[in-house]
Design an enzyme around this catalytic site. Structure first.
Site, PDB file in Angstrom:
ATOM      1  N   ASP A  32       1.393  -1.241  -0.055  1.00 31.77           N
ATOM      2  CA  ASP A  32      -0.240   0.028   0.272  1.00 31.77           C
ATOM      3  C   ASP A  32       0.892   1.108  -0.138  1.00 31.77           C
ATOM      4  O   ASP A  32       1.746   1.556   0.509  1.00 31.77           O
ATOM      5  CB  ASP A  32      -0.955  -0.178   1.088  1.00 31.77           C
ATOM      6  CG  ASP A  32      -1.792   1.039   0.741  1.00 31.77           C
ATOM      7  OD1 ASP A  32      -3.569   1.025   1.084  1.00 31.77           O
ATOM      8  OD2 ASP A  32      -1.503   2.327   0.831  1.00 31.77           O
ATOM      9  N   ASN A  88     -13.193  -3.325   2.914  1.00 35.97           N
ATOM     10  CA  ASN A  88     -14.100  -2.066   2.615  1.00 35.97           C
ATOM     11  C   ASN A  88     -14.672  -1.975   1.597  1.00 35.97           C
ATOM     12  O   ASN A  88     -14.208  -2.624   0.313  1.00 35.97           O
ATOM     13  CB  ASN A  88     -13.926  -0.667   2.243  1.00 35.97           C
ATOM     14  CG  ASN A  88     -12.745  -0.462   3.846  1.00 35.97           C
ATOM     15  OD1 ASN A  88     -12.815  -1.305   4.383  1.00 35.97           O
ATOM     16  ND2 ASN A  88     -11.646   0.322   3.613  1.00 35.97           N
ATOM     17  N   GLN A  95     -14.816   2.758   1.574  1.00 32.69           N
ATOM     18  CA  GLN A  95     -14.020   2.058   0.058  1.00 32.69           C
ATOM     19  C   GLN A  95     -13.435   3.426  -1.074  1.00 32.69           C
ATOM     20  O   GLN A  95     -14.389   4.019  -0.891  1.00 32.69           O
ATOM     21  CB  GLN A  95     -14.647   1.164  -0.740  1.00 32.69           C
ATOM     22  CG  GLN A  95     -13.357   0.396  -2.076  1.00 32.69           C
ATOM     23  CD  GLN A  95     -14.941  -0.985  -2.331  1.00 32.69           C
ATOM     24  OE1 GLN A  95     -15.704  -0.746  -2.582  1.00 32.69           O
ATOM     25  NE2 GLN A  95     -14.502  -1.303  -3.175  1.00 32.69           N
ATOM     26  N   HIS A 101      -9.566  -5.013  -2.684  1.00 28.84           N
ATOM     27  CA  HIS A 101      -9.521  -5.565  -2.225  1.00 28.84           C
ATOM     28  C   HIS A 101      -8.934  -5.428  -0.725  1.00 28.84           C
ATOM     29  O   HIS A 101     -10.154  -5.170   0.232  1.00 28.84           O
ATOM     30  CB  HIS A 101      -8.076  -4.216  -2.856  1.00 28.84           C
ATOM     31  CG  HIS A 101      -9.210  -2.345  -1.890  1.00 28.84           C
ATOM     32  ND1 HIS A 101      -9.752  -1.895  -2.478  1.00 28.84           N
ATOM     33  CD2 HIS A 101      -8.512  -2.375  -0.718  1.00 28.84           C
ATOM     34  CE1 HIS A 101     -10.356  -1.207  -2.169  1.00 28.84           C
ATOM     35  NE2 HIS A 101      -9.595  -1.437  -1.171  1.00 28.84           N
ATOM     36  N   PHE A 102      -8.299  -6.402  -0.526  1.00 29.51           N
ATOM     37  CA  PHE A 102      -8.138  -6.967   1.256  1.00 29.51           C
ATOM     38  C   PHE A 102      -6.852  -6.024   1.163  1.00 29.51           C
ATOM     39  O   PHE A 102      -5.542  -6.368   1.075  1.00 29.51           O
ATOM     40  CB  PHE A 102      -7.390  -8.678   1.209  1.00 29.51           C
ATOM     41  CG  PHE A 102      -8.875  -9.271   0.627  1.00 29.51           C
ATOM     42  CD1 PHE A 102      -9.149  -9.553  -0.488  1.00 29.51           C
ATOM     43  CD2 PHE A 102      -9.945  -9.534   2.159  1.00 29.51           C
ATOM     44  CE1 PHE A 102     -10.768 -10.224  -0.504  1.00 29.51           C
ATOM     45  CE2 PHE A 102     -10.734 -10.765   1.791  1.00 29.51           C
ATOM     46  CZ  PHE A 102     -11.528 -10.320   0.443  1.00 29.51           C
ATOM     47  N   HIS A 103      -6.799  -5.302   2.592  1.00 31.54           N
ATOM     48  CA  HIS A 103      -5.665  -5.060   2.868  1.00 31.54           C
ATOM     49  C   HIS A 103      -5.380  -6.095   4.286  1.00 31.54           C
ATOM     50  O   HIS A 103      -5.905  -6.429   4.884  1.00 31.54           O
ATOM     51  CB  HIS A 103      -5.625  -3.730   4.319  1.00 31.54           C
ATOM     52  CG  HIS A 103      -6.321  -2.667   3.505  1.00 31.54           C
ATOM     53  ND1 HIS A 103      -5.829  -1.305   3.024  1.00 31.54           N
ATOM     54  CD2 HIS A 103      -7.113  -2.153   3.082  1.00 31.54           C
ATOM     55  CE1 HIS A 103      -6.654  -0.379   3.067  1.00 31.54           C
ATOM     56  NE2 HIS A 103      -8.001  -1.380   2.425  1.00 31.54           N
TER      57      HIS A 103
HETATM   58  P1  AMP Z   1      -9.617   1.670   0.232  1.00 31.14           P
HETATM   59  O1  AMP Z   1     -10.175   2.908   1.500  1.00 31.14           O
HETATM   60  O2  AMP Z   1     -10.076   0.534   1.314  1.00 31.14           O
HETATM   61  O3  AMP Z   1     -10.450   1.819  -0.733  1.00 31.14           O
HETATM   62  O4  AMP Z   1      -8.262   1.155   0.153  1.00 31.14           O
HETATM   63  C1  AMP Z   1      -7.628   2.415  -0.757  1.00 31.14           C
HETATM   64  C2  AMP Z   1      -5.932   1.825  -0.712  1.00 31.14           C
HETATM   65  O5  AMP Z   1      -5.344   1.632  -1.727  1.00 31.14           O
HETATM   66  C3  AMP Z   1      -5.619   3.111   0.477  1.00 31.14           C
HETATM   67  O6  AMP Z   1      -5.319   2.319   1.040  1.00 31.14           O
HETATM   68  C4  AMP Z   1      -4.385   3.654  -0.690  1.00 31.14           C
HETATM   69  O7  AMP Z   1      -3.443   3.929  -0.016  1.00 31.14           O
HETATM   70  C5  AMP Z   1      -4.255   2.170  -1.762  1.00 31.14           C
HETATM   71  N1  AMP Z   1      -4.005   2.749  -2.796  1.00 31.14           N
HETATM   72  C6  AMP Z   1      -4.243   4.090  -3.254  1.00 31.14           C
HETATM   73  N2  AMP Z   1      -3.433   4.089  -4.421  1.00 31.14           N
HETATM   74  C7  AMP Z   1      -2.383   3.392  -4.304  1.00 31.14           C
HETATM   75  C8  AMP Z   1      -0.981   2.691  -5.486  1.00 31.14           C
HETATM   76  N3  AMP Z   1      -0.423   3.796  -6.662  1.00 31.14           N
HETATM   77  N4  AMP Z   1      -0.390   2.270  -5.377  1.00 31.14           N
HETATM   78  C9  AMP Z   1      -0.398   0.988  -3.494  1.00 31.14           C
HETATM   79  N5  AMP Z   1      -1.312   1.681  -2.790  1.00 31.14           N
HETATM   80  C10 AMP Z   1      -2.182   2.813  -3.441  1.00 31.14           C
END
Ligand code: AMP
Length: 141
Positions: A32, A88, A95, A101-103
């Site tokens: 991330d 999310n 989201q 995506h899974f964190h």
């Molecule tokens: P969400 O809020 O669950 O949609 O999380 C999206 C995640 O994507 C966030 O933690 C961002 O930091 C991550 N993210 C967005 N753009 C990138 C990118 N280019 N490379 C890596 N992570 C990203």
């Protein structure tokens, strides 16, 4: 809407760079860009769907198969023993990127995911009714 392209498509196609961690036929994982803690990793299906409930069984199975292995790698490399897996769905549920995506977020010296958990009380009659309706919905699906 579910099929809209996102920045994760550009990562999958190599159009924009990432710190890749893992790839197989269905799944891709990378660091991330805004980590909550060291080792914060994102695990995505190659299938372009916004929400978990829209995924094909093949993608879902592939994600389920590899997630524990990816968690083990994050724990080994960061030295963490505790972690959250966060997924999310929808803007109201935080989201930001509309591609499933899974964190994987290790807990490291207090750093990691902060959670607000305003628990209620499940009423017995409401619980019986909800469980019955959910079971019926599952039987239809
Ligand atoms: P969400 O809020 O669950 O949609 O999380 C999206 C995640 O994507 C966030 O933690 C961002 O930091 C991550 N993210 C967005 N753009 C990138 C990118 N280019 N490379 C890596 N992570 C990203």
């Amino acid at each position: 809407m579910s099929q809209a392209t996102t920045i994760f498509d550009k990562i999958l196609s190599g159009e924009i760079p990432c710190h890749q961690v893992y790839e197989d036929d269905h799944v891709f994982a990378f660091l991330d860009i805004g980590p909550l803690s060291t080792g914060h990793t994102l695990v995505i299906p190659k299938e372009r769907k916004a929400h978990l409930h829209e995924l094909s069984e093949d993608s879902a199975a592939a994600l389920g198969r590899v997630l524990p292995r990816l968690c083990r790698a994050v724990l080994e490399v960061t030295g963490a023993s505790d972690y959250n897996v966060l997924q999310n769905n929808g803007a109201a549920a935080h989201q930001a990127v509309m591609h499933v995506h899974f964190h994987i977020i290790p807990k490291i010296h207090g750093a990691g995911l902060g959670i607000s958990w305003p628990a209620g009380n499940l009423d017995a009659a409401e619980g019986r009714d909800l469980a019955r309706r959910l079971t019926a919905a599952l039987e239809k699906s």
